[in-house]
Scaffold this active site. Structure first.
Site, PDB file in Angstrom:
ATOM      1  N   TYR B  97       0.821  -1.220   0.000  1.00 47.47           N
ATOM      2  CA  TYR B  97       0.000   0.000   0.000  1.00 47.47           C
ATOM      3  C   TYR B  97       0.850   1.263   0.000  1.00 47.47           C
ATOM      4  O   TYR B  97       0.468   2.270  -0.586  1.00 47.47           O
ATOM      5  CB  TYR B  97      -0.970   0.003   1.185  1.00 47.47           C
ATOM      6  CG  TYR B  97      -2.157  -0.902   0.937  1.00 47.47           C
ATOM      7  CD1 TYR B  97      -3.060  -0.612  -0.090  1.00 47.47           C
ATOM      8  CD2 TYR B  97      -2.350  -2.054   1.688  1.00 47.47           C
ATOM      9  CE1 TYR B  97      -4.127  -1.455  -0.340  1.00 47.47           C
ATOM     10  CE2 TYR B  97      -3.422  -2.894   1.446  1.00 47.47           C
ATOM     11  CZ  TYR B  97      -4.305  -2.591   0.434  1.00 47.47           C
ATOM     12  OH  TYR B  97      -5.363  -3.417   0.176  1.00 47.47           O
ATOM     13  N   GLU B 192       2.544 -29.678  17.666  1.00 50.91           N
ATOM     14  CA  GLU B 192       1.726 -29.315  16.510  1.00 50.91           C
ATOM     15  C   GLU B 192       0.411 -28.646  16.881  1.00 50.91           C
ATOM     16  O   GLU B 192       0.078 -27.596  16.362  1.00 50.91           O
ATOM     17  CB  GLU B 192       1.426 -30.556  15.646  1.00 50.91           C
ATOM     18  CG  GLU B 192       0.462 -30.246  14.494  1.00 50.91           C
ATOM     19  CD  GLU B 192       0.210 -31.421  13.560  1.00 50.91           C
ATOM     20  OE1 GLU B 192       0.973 -32.390  13.597  1.00 50.91           O
ATOM     21  OE2 GLU B 192      -0.759 -31.345  12.778  1.00 50.91           O
ATOM     22  N   ASP B 244       1.545 -34.854  14.780  1.00 55.48           N
ATOM     23  CA  ASP B 244       0.747 -35.988  14.329  1.00 55.48           C
ATOM     24  C   ASP B 244       1.610 -36.948  13.511  1.00 55.48           C
ATOM     25  O   ASP B 244       2.530 -36.519  12.810  1.00 55.48           O
ATOM     26  CB  ASP B 244      -0.412 -35.515  13.436  1.00 55.48           C
ATOM     27  CG  ASP B 244      -1.555 -34.909  14.247  1.00 55.48           C
ATOM     28  OD1 ASP B 244      -1.566 -35.050  15.487  1.00 55.48           O
ATOM     29  OD2 ASP B 244      -2.450 -34.300  13.620  1.00 55.48           O
TER      30      ASP B 244
END
Lengths: 364, 364
Positions: B97, B192, B244
């Site tokens: 911007y 995680e 996991d």
């Protein structure tokens, strides 16, 4: 503190279980009653300011075909009671894995255990957190004039001073039911993006304006909404939302924060923040502050038109209808970082101070 | 502190700009040189432990066709220098911007400004954060035996004690370059899911084991990776990953944390944590701890096979090849919450203590 509040739930669980037990002893079919959790049972209540359930109920009577879900509901109630008594908690996913030890009542998919959990939650008219089931997702970040009062594992009081974290922040836990607050802040500013939150922290915005900054990180999680709700219930100060000026910011983020979601109407009364008002970015701000924009995407236009036609919240609030029509006519959306065009400090030194002179003009 | 470290970058920017200026004054075509940022210029360096760039460079000489990107690169360098001098920062989106005021050198899409930013970053051989461009995303949460030393806006030292957050946590800021650390912790555990992090916080795991818990919330952000890297560089303690047991956990989360990503090789040396080792959940853990599992999905199988064939990290490490083959043979994946089957405290009282007796057996 925690125990005083939560004990009634444990008591309710025991009472329900006793009723069922008594019926069985009398050789009658026991029944569980839960509110229907779907759109047909929902209304936008202007008075309370959120989506509420109508009175429709469903009854689950113990029969050959319902025996498994009936047993699962009872096991889930029992697990909740154990967690309450042990002052422990379990995530939804953990609850699913715990069921692997329930023999034939074990769930084969987490979706199943989530549904039963929702039923139990609705049955007792409490939020899942009071049953000690906590969400998987974290809740958002806080910086500014707030002291959070928590306890450590030994029950010792901890005062967490959110003015003392430098460029970092206090990360809201997944379970917020037992937190208490001390604050002299004048208002809460809930901010969509981590980038804008970091900007306001960097520029000491909370110091200058005596406020509490909360980074909600997109659509606010349950923990974040409940945190803001409990905060404002206790402190009685206004909350303003500062999000991107697009349909996602208006409906998925702001409206969810304010009135809750249609899919989870049985718990909106705990999670909505009816007092929140919309500071910006509005379509009018684009004109007033000559902001750079992006064209509306197909999905934006569809979502905006849907909202005008079907969203009970929008249909109730004329100023929102006007704003959405203006956005559709202009054909553009705006990001909250767009103020950087006028310099990095513009948002802090011009936009926010100007807006905050007239909170009564904020969108409802 | 901050200034000592960052000043050399500002100096480099000035030197490069002076060279270009001098060439123009002599009516010669100025050139900018950046490393090529794509897979053809990448190698897995076993010695340093991360994906590294080979020496290939591209040269951008000022011509009629490159004039716009040339000007944009110079403006971006100039913005970085301003930010460094003002001790300010800008997010990638804010930088985009700001360019709206660069006249014809303004970017029309953020993707363009991101690319130029990456070029400038690679050109100076520093990470974007040293140019004072900060990521949009937040960095992760910390609880445990760590004191983070930050400064407030007046430069006053702030000590943030991560043992004092109760059920909450310290939220890592988007910019971590200036943080310092004090700790007597024995190791760092990178986790995680927010749910497992909350479980370990709830059970005082960091107190019992004198460790630092970090919730990385899925694929770790730049800020989170840099935080862990700086932490371990300074404290010289081991880091273990607990994620996991599926290809996403192994490759998208763990491998990114350890060796970085192929797409951003020019900055892996700042963001990777080569010392991290894989605690679990391994395919062997499924058997050892009789864990409930889910069948591997199509996408899991594809990702695992791809990794065996093409991933330089996996091809380098035999133990990983063995583990992946075992997973494919078993045809299942496992979530880190699966230990809840044996009771909510199993992970804290059995699994982690047992594993931590033999960190030398962890996967590399």
């Amino acid at each position: 503190m925690a125990k005083q509040k939560i004990a009634p739930v444990a008591k309710k669980i025991t009472e329900t279980a006793k009723d069922i037990h008594a019926k069985i002893l009398k050789s009658k079919s026991p029944t569980m009653t839960t509110p229907i959790r779907s759109l047909i049972n929902i209304k936008y209540q202007a008075k309370t300011g959120y989506f509420e359930m109508l009175g429709k109920k469903k009854h689950r009577t113990l029969t050959v075909s319902t025996v498994k879900t009936f047993a699962q509901s009872l096991k889930m109630m029992s697990l909740a009671k154990e967690l309450i008594n042990a002052n422990d908690m379990a995530t939804k996913r953990e609850a699913y894995y715990i069921s692997k030890n329930w023999g034939k009542a074990g769930f084969s998919e987490q979706a199943e255990s989530d549904t039963i959990m929702d039923d139990v939650e609705a049955m007792f008219g409490v939020n899942r957190e009071q049953l000690r089931f906590t969400p998987e997702e974290k809740g958002g970040d806080v910086a500014g004039r707030l002291i959070v009062i928590d306890t450590d594992s030994k029950g010792k009081k901890l005062k967490i001073d959110c003015t003392r974290f430098g460029s970092g922040a206090y990360s809201i836990p997944t379970e917020v039911e037992n937190l208490r607050f001390e604050s002299q802040a004048k208002f809460v500013l809930a901010i969509e993006t981590a980038g804008m939150f970091q900007r306001l922290v960097k520029y000491d915005y909370w110091k200058k304006t005596k406020c509490i900054l909360i980074s909600i990180g997109g659509v606010p999680t349950r923990a974040c909404r409940r945190f803001i709700r409990r905060l404002t219930d206790q402190l009685k100060i206004p909350v303003y939302a500062f999000v991107d000026g697009d349909p996602y910011g208006y409906f998925n983020i702001y409206r969810t924060l304010k009135v809750g979601s249609g899919r989870a109407a049985h718990l909106n009364k705990f999670f909505c923040v009816p007092s929140v008002r919309f500071l910006g970015v509005t379509p009018q701000d684009i004109i007033t502050y000559k902001l750079p924009t992006h064209p509306l995407k197909e999905v934006d236009i569809k979502r905006a038109k849907d909202a005008l036609r079907n969203d009970p919240f929008v249909k109730h609030h004329k100023p929102w209808q006007k704003a959405i029509k203006q956005m559709l006519e202009m054909g553009v959306r705006v990001e909250q970082q767009a103020f950087a065009k006028h310099g990095l400090d513009f948002v802090v030194n011009k936009y926010l101070p100007f807006k905050l002179k007239n909170p009564s003009k904020f969108l409802p």
